[in-house]
Design an enzyme around this catalytic site. Sequence first.
Site, PDB file in Angstrom:
ATOM      1  N   HIS A  70       0.864  -1.099   0.021  1.00 16.16           N
ATOM      2  CA  HIS A  70      -0.202   0.029   0.072  1.00 16.16           C
ATOM      3  C   HIS A  70       0.878   1.200  -0.106  1.00 16.16           C
ATOM      4  CE1 HIS A  70      -3.594  -2.469   1.071  1.00 16.16           C
ATOM      5  NE2 HIS A  70      -2.807  -2.961   1.948  1.00 16.16           N
ATOM      6  N   ASP A  77      -1.447   8.822  -1.594  1.00 18.48           N
ATOM      7  CA  ASP A  77      -1.583   9.944  -2.512  1.00 18.48           C
ATOM      8  C   ASP A  77      -2.148  10.726  -1.856  1.00 18.48           C
ATOM      9  OD1 ASP A  77      -1.979  11.453  -4.558  1.00 18.48           O
ATOM     10  OD2 ASP A  77      -2.539  10.219  -6.018  1.00 18.48           O
ATOM     11  N   HIS A 132      -3.882  14.474  -2.163  1.00 19.93           N
ATOM     12  CA  HIS A 132      -4.003  15.517  -3.309  1.00 19.93           C
ATOM     13  C   HIS A 132      -3.485  16.965  -2.625  1.00 19.93           C
ATOM     14  CE1 HIS A 132      -7.436  13.009  -5.357  1.00 19.93           C
ATOM     15  NE2 HIS A 132      -6.466  12.456  -5.327  1.00 19.93           N
ATOM     16  N   HIS A 180      -5.689   8.990  -0.819  1.00 19.25           N
ATOM     17  CA  HIS A 180      -5.944   7.581  -1.147  1.00 19.25           C
ATOM     18  C   HIS A 180      -4.660   6.615  -1.434  1.00 19.25           C
ATOM     19  CE1 HIS A 180      -5.674   8.024  -5.362  1.00 19.25           C
ATOM     20  NE2 HIS A 180      -5.737   9.075  -5.303  1.00 19.25           N
ATOM     21  N   CYS A 181      -4.825   5.450  -1.288  1.00 17.97           N
ATOM     22  CA  CYS A 181      -3.989   4.592  -1.823  1.00 17.97           C
ATOM     23  C   CYS A 181      -3.821   4.415  -3.116  1.00 17.97           C
ATOM     24  CB  CYS A 181      -4.208   2.866  -1.234  1.00 17.97           C
ATOM     25  SG  CYS A 181      -2.846   1.920  -1.380  1.00 17.97           S
ATOM     26  N   HIS A 204      -7.845  -0.687  -4.444  1.00 15.55           N
ATOM     27  CA  HIS A 204      -7.782  -0.349  -3.091  1.00 15.55           C
ATOM     28  C   HIS A 204      -8.612   0.800  -2.798  1.00 15.55           C
ATOM     29  CE1 HIS A 204      -3.719  -2.453  -2.060  1.00 15.55           C
ATOM     30  NE2 HIS A 204      -4.229  -3.018  -3.369  1.00 15.55           N
ATOM     31  N   THR A 224     -28.194  22.019  -2.950  1.00 13.45           N
ATOM     32  CA  THR A 224     -27.494  20.856  -2.934  1.00 13.45           C
ATOM     33  C   THR A 224     -26.172  21.136  -3.499  1.00 13.45           C
ATOM     34  OG1 THR A 224     -29.379  19.518  -3.500  1.00 13.45           O
ATOM     35  CG2 THR A 224     -27.311  18.430  -4.468  1.00 13.45           C
ATOM     36  N   HIS A 226     -28.106  13.373  -3.061  1.00 12.04           N
ATOM     37  CA  HIS A 226     -29.542  13.571  -3.529  1.00 12.04           C
ATOM     38  C   HIS A 226     -29.719  12.789  -5.020  1.00 12.04           C
ATOM     39  CE1 HIS A 226     -33.385  15.466  -4.159  1.00 12.04           C
ATOM     40  NE2 HIS A 226     -33.244  15.795  -3.032  1.00 12.04           N
TER      41      HIS A 226
HETATM   42 CU   LIG Z   1      -3.700  -0.109  -0.512  1.00 17.06          CU
END
Ligand SMILES: [Cu+2]
Lengths: 288, 368
Positions: B119, B122, B124, B159-160, B170, B305, B331
Amino acid sequence: MSLSILKLVSVAMAAAVVPVGVSIQAVGGHRQSRPVAVTTLLPGSITYPMPGEFLKDGRPQGNPRLERQLDKPLEIMTFQVSVGDYAACVASGGCQPPQETRAIPNDAPVTGVSYLDANAYARWYSEATGDHWRLPSDEEWAFAAAERFAGEFEGVENDANNPARRWLTSYKAEVELNIKPDPLPRSRGSFGVNSRGLSDFSGNVWEWTSTCYVRTTLAADGTGIASSVDNCGVHVLEGRHRAYMSNFVSDGKSGGCAVGRPPDNLGFRLIRDHAGWANRIFSWLGIV
Amino acid sequence: MFTRREALFGAAIGAAAVAAMPAFSATVTQADIKALPREKIKLVSPPFVHPHDQVAKTGPKIVEFTMTIEEKPVVIDADGTKLNAMTYNGSIPGPLMVVHQDDYVELTLINPETNSLAHNIDFHAATGALGGGGLTLINPGEQVTLRFKATRTGTFVYHCAPGGPMIPWHVVSGMNGAIMVLPRDGLRNDQGKPVKYDRIFYIGESDFYIPRDEKGNFKSYESAGDGYDDIVKVMRGLIPTHVVFNGKVGSLTGDNAMKAKVGETVLIVHSQANRDTRPHLIGGHGDYVWEQGKFANPPAKDLETWFIRGGSAGSALYTFLQPGIYAYVNHNLIEAVELGATAHFMVEGTWNDDLMTQVEAPKPIAVN
Ligand SMILES: [Cu+2]
């Protein structure tokens, strides 16, 4: 991987009295109705880049090239395991069907097989033949593939002050190789014979090996290994370039190379380990 | 030749761009960074957020976080459907990390030997090396420490991203979360006036793709790898079987409903690492909404929204004006009701008749 790998450099070649490349063609798989072509390679040595990833002072290093000695004859399948071979295992319940939806000739190498599938086949085939069959280790594969062995991308820079140099140069090296995707497996023999008399190495089917991915931290003074972590959930594949894939992945196109273009297809061939006739002949001759 | 108006406009844009650009930091040395004060944060599971100052009390510091990756089966709905989850710190989503602009985020990521997969992470919010993914890929039995400077304010996904087909797999197996980089002087509204929140909740929305057997029942697998081929086939169809908040249908309802009081201002941070979503607070609004999540842009006012792009995190500030049960949903109501993307707020307080009243209770339709 053990701490002793780097020590092998000094002992390599000690027993290399047999010319490399001499091979004996044979037919094995005696309990099988369909015998499999096997080629026996005489002992020898190779110099090749170790698989895995290497760090020093926390920075990636080029893979060390080591001379490795193979001190026993190697009985290896002349061709990759075929669609037909593998279907027999599936039919008898020993293997999962391959993850393959394309129409592939029966005599083409089986593709869409994971490391786990390849091992299941080896288990089943050993049972079926009464011999012990297994995947080759990465170095056995490299030895057998001879001039067809490609290994790591060359020309990758490691700049301690700029990690991006490595990414840029390896990307460039891969682009320059200009490997075009060649997705559809072809009938066995289509990629020719290498100098050891073995077929289809480094065509469009990458082959699973029994070698785990390993990350090795080299000692700062360059004298050996400081630490290493095996990840046996990932195994080394060899072909037109080296690839590392999770054991359960069966689709080469879906990626897995550290750099660059993914393998076109995943397949395998096996090695026979046994005190069979060839080993007996060699031991009579005093070679082993 | 440009007009005076264009020239002025250009100048204004130029100035704004300079203000928004991160300071060029080539002159900052390792020694400068080492000399900064350090703070160790203990992360907490969503929807809760670790204690933090909204307005920074000191100058920039190094903020230390540790996250342990846990691969484990989790149940994602009331029928007991099982996901072979991959998580940062055991929760889906991973914990919300909060720092201030110009702080250094120093994350130690641990992949215990008991896991089976490699794993990484990352961010952002980070600059370079695929958001840190290129410097953090670790095998089971390894750990790695990454430091990055939080140059831009806002809410950002992490995230991975361990390469190729492993990336989406993942992410939709749970490996995503968010970081919030606050301006050092706190949040400001569309007029540039400071705004504060009394409570903060972090909602991470997930789309799951669980394979079914021949009878249409959800399948379960011994391990994540065993389900891989089947899951990828469902993923390629792009239609999730579950769209949920915080890892599971009903994870933010009932006993776990989020609580607030009339008059309290709540900041709701909402991330979706993979797929677009459109949060809506039924019976309420977004007073100030950073739809794209980046605090350098003035918030939108009075939204009904808002839209969170897949691969981003946004936030909405709302002061509750009426007591009651509020549903906070995606929604796309099919996703909210049928696939799971519903959360609840329980808000205590006094009813405001001026804002709403039932003038006449239901009764038979009046004739003539
Ligand atoms: Cu991962």
